[in-house]
Design a protein around this motif. Structure first.
Motif, mmCIF file in Angstrom:
data_model
loop_
_atom_site.group_PDB
_atom_site.id
_atom_site.type_symbol
_atom_site.label_atom_id
_atom_site.label_comp_id
_atom_site.label_asym_id
_atom_site.label_seq_id
_atom_site.Cartn_x
_atom_site.Cartn_y
_atom_site.Cartn_z
ATOM 1 N N ARG A 1 -66.025 1.990 -15.814
ATOM 2 C CA ARG A 1 -64.524 2.012 -15.854
ATOM 3 C C ARG A 1 -63.688 1.891 -17.133
ATOM 4 N N LEU A 2 -63.191 2.052 -17.669
ATOM 5 C CA LEU A 2 -62.327 2.056 -19.121
ATOM 6 C C LEU A 2 -60.979 1.345 -18.429
ATOM 7 N N GLU A 3 -60.015 0.978 -19.247
ATOM 8 C CA GLU A 3 -58.775 1.127 -19.236
ATOM 9 C C GLU A 3 -58.296 0.389 -20.939
ATOM 10 N N PHE A 4 -57.206 1.256 -20.869
ATOM 11 C CA PHE A 4 -56.792 0.335 -21.927
ATOM 12 C C PHE A 4 -55.642 1.238 -22.848
ATOM 13 N N VAL B 1 -62.387 6.891 -15.833
ATOM 14 C CA VAL B 1 -64.337 7.543 -15.567
ATOM 15 C C VAL B 1 -65.247 7.880 -15.462
ATOM 16 N N VAL B 2 -66.561 7.532 -16.300
ATOM 17 C CA VAL B 2 -67.192 8.600 -16.332
ATOM 18 C C VAL B 2 -68.555 8.120 -15.601
ATOM 19 N N ILE C 1 -66.318 13.282 -16.061
ATOM 20 C CA ILE C 1 -65.620 12.332 -16.539
ATOM 21 C C ILE C 1 -64.008 12.535 -15.913
ATOM 22 N N ILE C 2 -63.317 10.596 -15.805
ATOM 23 C CA ILE C 2 -61.716 11.135 -15.324
ATOM 24 C C ILE C 2 -60.929 10.702 -16.131
ATOM 25 N N ILE C 3 -60.218 11.362 -16.818
ATOM 26 C CA ILE C 3 -58.875 10.541 -17.713
ATOM 27 C C ILE C 3 -57.230 10.969 -16.481
ATOM 28 N N LYS C 4 -56.971 9.310 -16.422
ATOM 29 C CA LYS C 4 -56.313 9.692 -15.953
ATOM 30 C C LYS C 4 -54.420 8.230 -16.802
ATOM 31 N N ASP C 5 -53.804 9.361 -15.908
ATOM 32 C CA ASP C 5 -52.397 7.934 -16.833
ATOM 33 C C ASP C 5 -51.432 8.474 -15.976
ATOM 34 N N TYR C 6 -50.253 7.665 -15.642
ATOM 35 C CA TYR C 6 -49.382 7.115 -15.345
ATOM 36 C C TYR C 6 -47.762 7.804 -15.732
ATOM 37 N N GLY C 7 -48.022 9.068 -15.948
ATOM 38 C CA GLY C 7 -46.886 9.201 -17.356
ATOM 39 C C GLY C 7 -45.936 10.388 -16.647
ATOM 40 N N ARG C 8 -45.494 10.932 -17.212
ATOM 41 C CA ARG C 8 -44.475 12.473 -17.193
ATOM 42 C C ARG C 8 -44.782 13.274 -16.276
ATOM 43 N N GLY C 9 -46.549 13.819 -16.196
ATOM 44 C CA GLY C 9 -46.808 14.038 -15.407
ATOM 45 C C GLY C 9 -46.548 15.786 -15.401
#
Ligand SMILES: Nc1ncnc2c1ncn2[C@@H]1O[C@H](COP(=O)(O)OP(=O)(O)O)[C@@H](O)[C@H]1O
Ligand SMILES: [Mg+2]
Length: 148
Positions: free
Chosen positions: A8-11, A69-70, A80-88
């Motif tokens: 799990r990466l967070e950056f 998360v890979v 591979i899951i790529i997630k943001d909390y942005g505009r959508g």
């Protein structure tokens, strides 16, 4: 399906972290029995998805956070899951159309690459809340190869 191994990466949503994320995922994926070409394709789709989070999700605001998360699943596929909390994304079907971009200066091929290089792509997005892209790449199991 059970997870055999994961990272799990967070950056920060900084453009320099695009290459960080693609290298990390590429290095993790290389423990699978796959070719260099497979790794290059996996790195490319990670770049596309992380770039989308930075550019579209966060409108280039570097103070936001991206999660990746890979996982290697029981059948040796790579998730591979790529997630943001942005505009959508308002209209996911439209966003996935080849050459569609909300920014006329862009090519609009990111989702097209992700879909063509991966075996599964699922996008979950809510306007104002963020976007999560799940990508799955299947590899023949090593037992199966040994028998062939
Ligand atoms: N993480 C995201 N957050 C918000 N919008 C997104 C995100 N990812 C993709 N989009 C929307 O989907 C469109 C298509 O994405 P893509 O196929 O990668 O093309 P491009 O990045 O060249 O615009 C983008 O133009 C944007 O409107
Ligand atoms: Mg893109």
């Amino acid at each position: 399906m059970n997870v055999k191994n994961y990272v799990r990466l967070e950056f920060s949503s900084l453009p320099e972290n695009v290459s960080f994320a693609r290298s990390c995922v590429g290095a993790f994926a290389s423990q699978l029995d796959c070719t260099l070409e497979d790794i290059e394709e996996i790195k490319l789709v990670v770049s596309e998805a992380v770039s989308n989070s930075i550019i579209h999700g966060y409108n280039n605001d570097p103070s936001q956070t991206i999660e990746v998360v890979v996982s290697i699943l029981e059948n040796n596929s790579l998730e591979i899951i790529i997630k943001d909390y942005g505009r959508g994304i308002e209209n996911i079907d439209q966003a996935m159309e080849p050459t569609y971009s909300s920014d006329p200066s862009r090519m609009g091929l990111g989702f097209t690459f992700m879909r063509s290089f991966m075996d599964e792509m699922d996008v979950v997005s809510e306007p104002g809340k963020g976007t999560s892209v799940r990508l799955l790449r299947c590899f023949p199991s090593q037992d199966h190869r040994a028998m062939a």
